[in-house]
Each structure stands twice: as structure tokens, then as C-alpha cells.
Design an enzyme around this catalytic site. Structure first.
Site, PDB file in Angstrom:
ATOM      1  N   ASP A  49       3.260  -3.599   8.662  1.00 56.11           N
ATOM      2  CA  ASP A  49       1.951  -2.981   8.454  1.00 56.11           C
ATOM      3  C   ASP A  49       0.781  -3.910   8.500  1.00 56.11           C
ATOM      4  OD1 ASP A  49      -0.252  -1.836   7.394  1.00 56.11           O
ATOM      5  OD2 ASP A  49       0.457  -1.415   5.285  1.00 56.11           O
TER       6      ASP A  49
ATOM      7  N   HIS B  93       0.966  -1.115  -0.095  1.00 51.70           N
ATOM      8  CA  HIS B  93      -0.180   0.094   0.176  1.00 51.70           C
ATOM      9  C   HIS B  93       0.913   1.242   0.262  1.00 51.70           C
ATOM     10  CE1 HIS B  93      -2.831   2.822   1.752  1.00 51.70           C
ATOM     11  NE2 HIS B  93      -3.941   2.124   1.388  1.00 51.70           N
TER      12      HIS B  93
ATOM     13  N   LYS C 276     -10.575   0.466  10.606  1.00 50.75           N
ATOM     14  CA  LYS C 276     -10.681  -0.696   9.979  1.00 50.75           C
ATOM     15  C   LYS C 276     -11.215  -1.848  10.573  1.00 50.75           C
ATOM     16  CE  LYS C 276      -7.140   0.133   6.300  1.00 50.75           C
ATOM     17  NZ  LYS C 276      -7.857   0.577   5.020  1.00 50.75           N
TER      18      LYS C 276
ATOM     19  N   GLN D 163      -4.168  -4.655   7.378  1.00 55.70           N
ATOM     20  CA  GLN D 163      -5.317  -5.653   6.971  1.00 55.70           C
ATOM     21  C   GLN D 163      -5.061  -7.002   7.876  1.00 55.70           C
ATOM     22  OE1 GLN D 163      -7.657  -5.071   5.043  1.00 55.70           O
ATOM     23  NE2 GLN D 163      -6.948  -3.172   4.231  1.00 55.70           N
TER      24      GLN D 163
ATOM     25  N   CYS E 163      -4.503   2.144  -3.688  1.00 57.61           N
ATOM     26  CA  CYS E 163      -3.389   2.568  -3.146  1.00 57.61           C
ATOM     27  C   CYS E 163      -2.271   1.700  -3.326  1.00 57.61           C
ATOM     28  CB  CYS E 163      -3.729   3.214  -1.769  1.00 57.61           C
ATOM     29  SG  CYS E 163      -4.947   4.492  -1.461  1.00 57.61           S
TER      30      CYS E 163
HETATM   31  C1  LIG Z   1      -2.070  -2.775   3.921  1.00 51.12           C
HETATM   32  C2  LIG Z   1      -2.848  -1.308   4.169  1.00 51.12           C
HETATM   33  N1  LIG Z   1      -1.760  -0.575   4.823  1.00 51.12           N
HETATM   34  C3  LIG Z   1      -2.120   0.812   5.034  1.00 51.12           C
HETATM   35  C4  LIG Z   1      -3.134   1.383   4.828  1.00 51.12           C
HETATM   36  C5  LIG Z   1      -3.562   2.718   5.380  1.00 51.12           C
HETATM   37  O1  LIG Z   1      -4.344   2.908   6.366  1.00 51.12           O
HETATM   38  P1  LIG Z   1      -4.846   4.212   6.683  1.00 51.12           P
HETATM   39  O2  LIG Z   1      -5.519   5.097   5.408  1.00 51.12           O
HETATM   40  O3  LIG Z   1      -6.096   4.407   7.709  1.00 51.12           O
HETATM   41  O4  LIG Z   1      -3.564   5.361   7.291  1.00 51.12           O
HETATM   42  C6  LIG Z   1      -4.268   0.716   4.420  1.00 51.12           C
HETATM   43  C7  LIG Z   1      -5.420   1.210   4.111  1.00 51.12           C
HETATM   44  O5  LIG Z   1      -5.942   0.836   3.115  1.00 51.12           O
HETATM   45  C8  LIG Z   1      -3.967  -0.577   4.067  1.00 51.12           C
HETATM   46  O6  LIG Z   1      -4.875  -1.402   3.635  1.00 51.12           O
END
Ligand SMILES: Cc1ncc(COP(=O)(O)O)c(C=O)c1O
Length: 429
Positions: A216, A139, A242, A219, A382
Site C-alpha cells: 500500500d 489503514h 494524495k 503515503q 481509518c
Molecule cells: C496508508 C493508506 N492506505 C490507503 C488509503 C486509502 O486511500 P483512498 O481513500 O484514496 O482509497 C489511505 C488514505 O488515507 C492511506 O493513508
């Protein structure tokens, strides 16, 4: 008919006001929890009750509400610490979201490299030729801050290339990691492919060369039990929204000695020890990273979300969502002209499926499904480099949570089977 594990999801649904509505004349089938989850009434009530009874700024002020608010804020930190197996609540830093948490690490390391943070920060300093390694499947939140850090420090930015299905292996990672690798950052679960990273092996590879391993968990933390100490990583980031909680609140977990060494990213009020017109000293972690007025009601609501997930049982949540993902994969495989990305049918993946419909843009797929009351995500999620590698500009993603039912998946599959016919693609080819 509701059967088996599905009957529990139907029970949970009753707690979610937003899931009781119709969209475009159909009951809402919300298959976009990968983007953000809906909130149960318990979480909405917890935030409202806090705001009605306890609202005050924390860690300052001598009045009763300020003391109660501070207690609630720090209790919520304890709840998160227990939820992720942290050694202490001081290892939990409140951030705005996962993106903010990842920026906090990257900018902190950048500041260490600029000479901030004193002798303790020396272990974080990057030198020209040091390497930062991510994967091609990340992401943007776990990619762009590292690119920026490389640009600011002169470190080399490298990545583990993905295979044709968007996944990667330990061997792929091993061929990129070198003795110069100082940071290894990757998603526990991919938000596009549902691929679950081999964390144990990656931690071993990273630590063998002295790299910091950043996970990270955006998910994963909402969908499966995680224990940060058992995972063996150095930093973990995830978002409250989430996992049934509010927006505007995220979590950074870090090993205590690393948090102690990391210079702050944002500076200002709340995070200082002493300030004179000549110099400033900072509080210890976690306060050192929480500059400004804190998102207090959000932490209280997130703690309630965690209690909700604990009561549901993350073991069950994971099993339920993985079963639904396999059901979606099997259903999509039976529809001509659809290519799913990520691990194939039968191979474990988390509860989401992204796919390309031959001849129909993902935005059109999303609009067609929306007309049927089915909410999915479309676009590059993203993760532009991953989509470029897969040879598509956009995919459609259906993602599940504990409130997703078999009936919703059936409706999604039936509607998706109509897409190509509706757009006249079947006839044209
Ligand atoms: C794998 C992953 N990392 C990071 C993020 C970023 O999350 P946030 O936009 O809540 O900071 C997301 C959000 O879709 C994600 O799916």
C-alpha cells in the site's frame, strides 16, 4: 524569514490557489495533505483544457476527439509507468483510488478461488489453512478487503502486532509469517505513525514462503521516489488525490504475469473481448480491470501532477517533509501533556506526526487549531485497530507536503502549545 529548503516550498505555494485563502481570519496553514493534497494550477488547467478540447469516451468511437482522448488516456498511463519504474504501461491499471485497487486484488483472488480465470489463475487460489498476513497498523483500506477475502475463501487472517509506539520490526513480521502465508500486505509508510516499512526484508520473507507481497503505497508514492521493480513487491496501490492529482483516480501496479492471471473484479462494458448470451471473454490486462466509462480527465490531470512532482524532485520533497516532521516532533516534545506516536525524535519517519493531548479530545484540538486557520486531521485516521492498541480513541495528525513551510509548522506548534491551557486542563491537573 524564509531560508534553506523552505524557500522552495514558498515558491511552490504560489501555484496552489487553495493555499492563498484565509480561514477564520488567518492565512490557511494546510497540514492535512496525508488525507488529500491540494492541486496546483497546472493540474487544474490540464484537466480543464482536456475537458474543453478533447473530452470523449475512450477506446470506442471513430471520431477525432475519441482518438485524441484515447491517446491522452494511454499517454497518462505511460507517464505513471515511468514514474514508478514499471516495465510497461500495461502493468498500470486505472482504479478509482487505492481502496479500489486493493479491493481489485482481493476480489480477483477471491474469484480465482471460486474457479474463475482458468488455468492461469490456479496460482492465485487460496485453500483453507492458507494465511493472509497484514499488520496491526494498517489503514482499513488494506485490512478490511483482506478480512473479507479470508471470510470468503476460508483462509486464515493473521496480523503482525505492533509495539507500544505503533511500529513493528522485521522480527515481529518473521514471527507471524509461516510456510502457509500466501499473501503479505502492508503499508510502505503508515498514515498514522509515519513509520517506513522495511520493504526489502519483508519481500524476502514473503517470497521465501511463496507469498504475494502487496504494498500500500498511498503515503509513499506522493512523497518519495518509488521504483516498483527495485522494491521487488508483486502489487502496488496508490491514489491520485494524495499526490496533487484529482479524486476518483487511483493506480494498481502488478507484475504482468500476475495481472494476466488475475480474474476481473468488476465486469461489464469496455473490458470484454467477446460477449454472447452464453459466455463472455475478457480483454487482457490492464483493460480487463477497467470496466465501464473510464475517468479520462482525471488520468490526464494525474499525469500533469506527476510532471509537477518530477520537476520539483521527489528527493527534495522527501528531505523537506522529513525535516519538517522532525521539527514538529521536537516542538511537540517540548509541550507538556503531549504524546506523539510512531518512531521517536531523530529516527527517520515520513512527513507526518500524530499525537494525543492529555485531557483534551482530538476533535477539540482540531477545532482549536481550525480557529487559528490551521487544518489538521483528527480521529482514528481509518486505523481503528492501531488506535485501540495505542490506548486512544483518536489522535491529531499534522501532515506535510512540498508546499508546507517552516512558518506553518511554527504556527502549528505555537497554537498546539495553547491547547491545554485553553481547555483548562493544565490548571485542573
Ligand atoms: C496508508 C493508506 N492506505 C490507503 C488509503 C486509502 O486511500 P483512498 O481513500 O484514496 O482509497 C489511505 C488514505 O488515507 C492511506 O493513508
Amino acid at each position: 524569514m524564509i531560508t534553506g529548503t523552505d524557500s522552495r516550498s514558498a515558491l511552490f505555494r504560489a501555484d496552489f490557489p487553495s493555499l492563498q485563502q484565509e480561514v477564520n481570519g488567518h492565512p490557511l496553514a494546510y497540514l492535512d495533505s496525508g488525507a488529500t493534497a491540494q492541486r496546483p494550477v497546472q493540474v487544474l488547467d490540464a484537466e480543464r483544457t482536456f475537458l474543453e478540447t478533447t473530452n470523449a469516451a475512450v477506446h470506442r468511437g471513430a471520431h477525432t476527439l475519441a482518438a485524441l482522448a484515447t491517446e491522452a488516456y494511454e499517454d497518462a498511463r505511460e507517464t505513471v509507468a515511468r514514474f514508478i519504474g514499471a516495465g510497461s504501461a500495461d502493468e498500470v491499471v486505472w482504479t478509482e483510488n487505492a481502496t479500489d485497487a486493493l479491493n481489485l486484488i482481493a476480489y480477483g483472488i477471491g474469484n480465482a478461488t471460486l474457479g474463475r480465470g482458468g488455468p492461469a489463475a490456479a496460482r492465485l487460489v487460496l485453500e483453507a489453512g492458507d494465511e493472509i498476513v497484514v499488520t496491526e497498523a494498517e489503514h482499513h483500506a488494506n485490512l478490511v478487503p483482506w478480512q473479507e477475502l479470508a471470510l470468503r475463501t476460508g483462509a486464515t487472517f493473521r496480523y503482525v502486532p505492533v509495539r507500544d509506539d505503533g511500529t513493528w520490526t522485521v522480527d515481529d513480521a518473521a514471527s507471524v509469517i509461516t510456510a502457509r502465508t500466501r499473501i503479505l500486505a502492508f503499508a510502505h509508510v503508515s498514515n498514522v505513525t509515519g513509520f517506513v516499512a522495511p520493504v526489502d526484508e519483508l519481500v524476502e520473507l514473503g517470497h521465501r514462503v511463496g507469498a504475494l507481497v502487496v504494498l500500500d503505497a498511498c503515503q509513499s508514492a506522493p512523497h518519495r521516489a518509488i521504483d516498483v521493480q527495485a522494491l521487488g513487491v508483486d502489487f502496488v496501490a496508490f491514489s491520485g488525490h494524495k499526490m496533487l492529482g484529482p479524486t476518483g483516480i487511483g493506480v494498481l501496479w502488478g507484475r504482468p504475469e500476475l495481472l494476466d492471471a488475475l480474474p476481473p473484479f468488476r465486469t461489464g462494458g469496455s473490458m470484454i473481448s467477446t460477449v454472447s448470451m452464453d459466455e463472455t471473454t475478457y480483454l487482457p490486462a490492464p483493460q480487463r480491470f477497467e470496466a465501464g466509462t473510464q475517468p479520462v480527465s482525471q488520468t490526464v490531470a494525474l499525469a500533469e501532477a506527476i510532471r509537477y512532482l518530477d520537476a520539483a524532485g521527489l528527493g527534495w520533497v522527501q528531505e523537506h517533509e522529513e525535516r519538517l516532521a522532525q521539527k514538529m516532533l521536537a516542538g511537540l516534545a517540548a509541550i507538556p501533556g503531549i504524546r506523539t506516536v510512531g518512531p521517536p525524535l531523530g529516527v527517520p519517519r515520513s512527513g507526518l506526526v500524530s499525537f494525543d493531548v492529555d485531557g483534551v479530545h482530538a476533535h477539540d484540538v482540531g477545532q482549536f487549531l481550525d480557529a487559528e486557520g490551521i487544518a489538521v486531521r483528527v480521529g482514528h485516521h481509518c486505523a481503528q485497530p492501531l488506535h485501540r492498541r495505542l490506548g486512544v480513541t483518536a489522535t491529531t495528525r499534522a501532515s506535510t507536503y512540498l508546499y508546507t513551510t517552516d512558518d506553518e509548522v511554527d504556527r502549528f506548534l505555537a497554537a498546539t502549545a495553547e491547547v491545554r491551557g485553553y481547555f483548562g486542563v493544565e490548571r485542573a491537573r
